[in-house]
Design a protein around this motif. Structure first.
Motif, PDB file in Angstrom:
ATOM      1  N   LEU A 121       0.972  -1.108  -0.080  1.00  0.00           N
ATOM      2  CA  LEU A 121      -0.100  -0.079   0.028  1.00  0.00           C
ATOM      3  C   LEU A 121       0.858   1.045  -0.017  1.00  0.00           C
ATOM      4  O   LEU A 121       0.247   2.348  -0.376  1.00  0.00           O
ATOM      5  CB  LEU A 121      -0.848   0.061   1.221  1.00  0.00           C
ATOM      6  N   GLU A 149      -7.606   1.198  -0.182  1.00  0.00           N
ATOM      7  CA  GLU A 149      -7.056   0.994   1.263  1.00  0.00           C
ATOM      8  C   GLU A 149      -7.967  -0.122   2.047  1.00  0.00           C
ATOM      9  O   GLU A 149      -7.425  -0.839   2.810  1.00  0.00           O
ATOM     10  CB  GLU A 149      -7.336   2.204   2.084  1.00  0.00           C
ATOM     11  N   ASP A 150      -9.127  -0.491   1.787  1.00  0.00           N
ATOM     12  CA  ASP A 150     -10.143  -1.425   2.389  1.00  0.00           C
ATOM     13  C   ASP A 150     -10.032  -2.729   1.507  1.00  0.00           C
ATOM     14  O   ASP A 150     -11.059  -3.065   1.059  1.00  0.00           O
ATOM     15  CB  ASP A 150     -11.098  -0.639   2.665  1.00  0.00           C
ATOM     16  N   TYR A 151      -8.817  -3.232   1.441  1.00  0.00           N
ATOM     17  CA  TYR A 151      -8.883  -4.529   0.617  1.00  0.00           C
ATOM     18  C   TYR A 151      -9.555  -5.650   1.078  1.00  0.00           C
ATOM     19  O   TYR A 151      -9.598  -6.714   0.546  1.00  0.00           O
ATOM     20  CB  TYR A 151      -7.346  -4.743   0.326  1.00  0.00           C
ATOM     21  N   GLN A 152      -9.793  -5.464   2.699  1.00  0.00           N
ATOM     22  CA  GLN A 152     -10.404  -6.742   3.372  1.00  0.00           C
ATOM     23  C   GLN A 152     -11.708  -6.606   3.162  1.00  0.00           C
ATOM     24  O   GLN A 152     -12.355  -7.635   3.350  1.00  0.00           O
ATOM     25  CB  GLN A 152      -9.999  -6.765   4.745  1.00  0.00           C
ATOM     26  N   SER A 170     -12.438  -7.456  -1.759  1.00  0.00           N
ATOM     27  CA  SER A 170     -11.258  -8.571  -1.891  1.00  0.00           C
ATOM     28  C   SER A 170     -11.296  -9.124  -2.816  1.00  0.00           C
ATOM     29  O   SER A 170     -10.610 -10.321  -2.955  1.00  0.00           O
ATOM     30  CB  SER A 170     -11.168  -9.242  -0.387  1.00  0.00           C
ATOM     31  N   ASP A 212     -12.569 -11.128   9.833  1.00  0.00           N
ATOM     32  CA  ASP A 212     -13.660  -9.756   9.433  1.00  0.00           C
ATOM     33  C   ASP A 212     -14.698 -10.213   8.689  1.00  0.00           C
ATOM     34  O   ASP A 212     -15.475  -9.391   8.342  1.00  0.00           O
ATOM     35  CB  ASP A 212     -12.604  -9.113   8.486  1.00  0.00           C
ATOM     36  N   PRO A 220     -15.838   0.935   7.891  1.00  0.00           N
ATOM     37  CA  PRO A 220     -14.591   0.037   7.467  1.00  0.00           C
ATOM     38  C   PRO A 220     -14.348  -1.077   8.272  1.00  0.00           C
ATOM     39  O   PRO A 220     -14.184  -0.741   9.430  1.00  0.00           O
ATOM     40  CB  PRO A 220     -13.517   1.156   7.137  1.00  0.00           C
ATOM     41  N   THR A 221     -14.006  -2.114   7.925  1.00  0.00           N
ATOM     42  CA  THR A 221     -13.652  -3.323   8.642  1.00  0.00           C
ATOM     43  C   THR A 221     -12.270  -3.072   9.184  1.00  0.00           C
ATOM     44  O   THR A 221     -11.199  -2.577   8.524  1.00  0.00           O
ATOM     45  CB  THR A 221     -13.666  -4.413   8.019  1.00  0.00           C
ATOM     46  N   LYS A 222     -12.016  -3.466  10.505  1.00  0.00           N
ATOM     47  CA  LYS A 222     -10.499  -3.331  10.875  1.00  0.00           C
ATOM     48  C   LYS A 222      -9.506  -4.156   9.785  1.00  0.00           C
ATOM     49  O   LYS A 222      -9.773  -5.076   9.440  1.00  0.00           O
ATOM     50  CB  LYS A 222     -10.415  -4.191  12.174  1.00  0.00           C
ATOM     51  N   ARG A 223      -8.474  -3.249   9.710  1.00  0.00           N
ATOM     52  CA  ARG A 223      -7.500  -3.713   8.750  1.00  0.00           C
ATOM     53  C   ARG A 223      -7.007  -5.034   9.298  1.00  0.00           C
ATOM     54  O   ARG A 223      -6.412  -5.330  10.263  1.00  0.00           O
ATOM     55  CB  ARG A 223      -6.481  -2.669   8.853  1.00  0.00           C
ATOM     56  N   TYR A 283      -2.563  -8.066   4.713  1.00  0.00           N
ATOM     57  CA  TYR A 283      -2.799  -8.492   3.360  1.00  0.00           C
ATOM     58  C   TYR A 283      -2.458  -9.869   2.944  1.00  0.00           C
ATOM     59  O   TYR A 283      -3.259 -10.515   2.036  1.00  0.00           O
ATOM     60  CB  TYR A 283      -1.931  -7.487   2.327  1.00  0.00           C
TER      61      TYR A 283
END
Length: 335
Positions: free
Chosen positions: A5, A65-68, A71, A135, A309-312, A315
């Motif tokens: 990132l 940024e919110d790849y989770q 996805s 998540d 947003p979900t907690k990071r 990756y």
């Protein structure tokens, strides 16, 4: 190129925004109607397809940024799972690995440990490292399940018990449809492993089997969506949310048939989105529309402060380090 990132920090965001939306009433924390309810239908279509065209570019802050949350790529089969699994020719291993991946909520590290290091090493790994993505909800496990233990033992038992179903497409002269295969798995886990509602991971297993082995499971067949999908459809089409209202059956040849008026409406809406010339999806449209409408809802809900947003998470829980969700649509190459 290595996905980090930090590579993107200096790149400017090109955010997807929702101008002139309307206040909506919330029920149990979710909108009862579309934030775009005062837009024309064409304007709502245009916004959804604008979002789809921007999806793989990952220039929007949330998408980048919110790849989770976001996805998958626009075309979900562009996933490293497919390349990892296609060389596998043993049906028991095919089913075992795909079940583990699906029931772990797509934990890449768990899959790679099993495939590369074997079961004993993976059990040892679970003592110190996360075994599943946390998540995503895991309500489908029977109460009291020790997931770390079940995540190897349960799928292995299933693979041993029912891997021969993967011989059936050759006998039938056709692949399973995704919902046909998912329903077969669901029935097994209910009857033999004590699950009450395992359709969610069973549908994911059907998806990934279809991506890797389209001769066994048809990726162009209908995949019935879940709650997030119907939330997204309501945002795009307006009106009432059809979640829980659609009735359907799977026929003897795997065909998906709507059995009530809500089901017919849903299928009509899906075909509208699939066949719209603005849709950048080029294949597996039913599956990808189902997936991206869910993501679209999450994006608009976060943008309106209704969803967080979900907690990071790391990756590499989701992808190998070298894989990038960002894709140059002009060259068809990953960055």
């Amino acid at each position: 190129m290595q996905n980090d990132l930090m590579e993107f920090i200096s790149e400017p965001y090109v955010n997807i925004t929702y101008e002139d939306t309307s206040p909506v009433t919330l029920k149990n924390g979710k909108p009862t109607e579309s934030w775009m309810k005062d837009w024309t239908q064409e304007q709502r279509f245009e916004k959804f397809f604008e979002w789809c065209h921007a999806f793989d570019k990952r220039e929007d802050k949330l998408l980048r940024e919110d790849y989770q949350i976001f996805s998958h790529r626009l075309h979900w089969h562009e996933h490293p799972f497919v390349d990892a699994m296609r060389p596998i020719t043993d049906n028991k291993k095919r089913l075992f690995y795909t079940l583990v991946f699906s029931f772990s909520n797509e934990h890449w590290g768990t899959l790679m440990s099993l495939m590369n290091d074997g079961i004993p090493a993976t059990r040892e790994r679970f003592q110190t490292q996360r075994h599943a993505r946390n998540d995503l909800f895991q309500i489908y496990y029977p109460k009291g399940t020790n997931v770390k233990e079940w995540l190897i033992d349960g799928p292995m038992k299933a693979a041993e018990d029912i891997h021969t179903i993967l011989d059936e497409p050759k006998k039938m002269g056709r692949p399973f449809t995704m919902m046909e295969f998912a329903k077969r798995l669901e029935a097994y886990f209910k009857e033999y492993q004590g699950f009450r509602s395992p359709l969610y991971p069973c549908k994911n297993t059907a998806r990934y089997m279809a991506f890797a082995y389209p001769h066994l499971v048809d990726p162009e067949s209908v995949l019935f969506g879940g709650t997030g999908h119907f939330d997204g459809m309501q945002q795009i089409f307006g009106g009432q949310n059809l979640n829980g209202k659609v009735k359907y059956e799977i026929g003897p040849n795997g065909e998906f048939t709507a059995t009530n008026n809500y089901g017919k409406i849903w299928l009509e809406q899906m075909h509208i989105l699939c066949n719209d010339p603005r849709n950048p999806m080029t294949e597996q449209k039913m599956l990808n529309v189902e997936d991206k409408t869910c993501f679209f809802y999450k994006h608009i809900a976060i943008s309106h402060g209704v969803k967080s947003p979900t907690k990071r998470i790391p990756y590499t829980w989701i992808f190998p380090q070298e894989f990038s969700l960002k894709k140059d649509e002009n060259t068809n190459q990953s960055n």
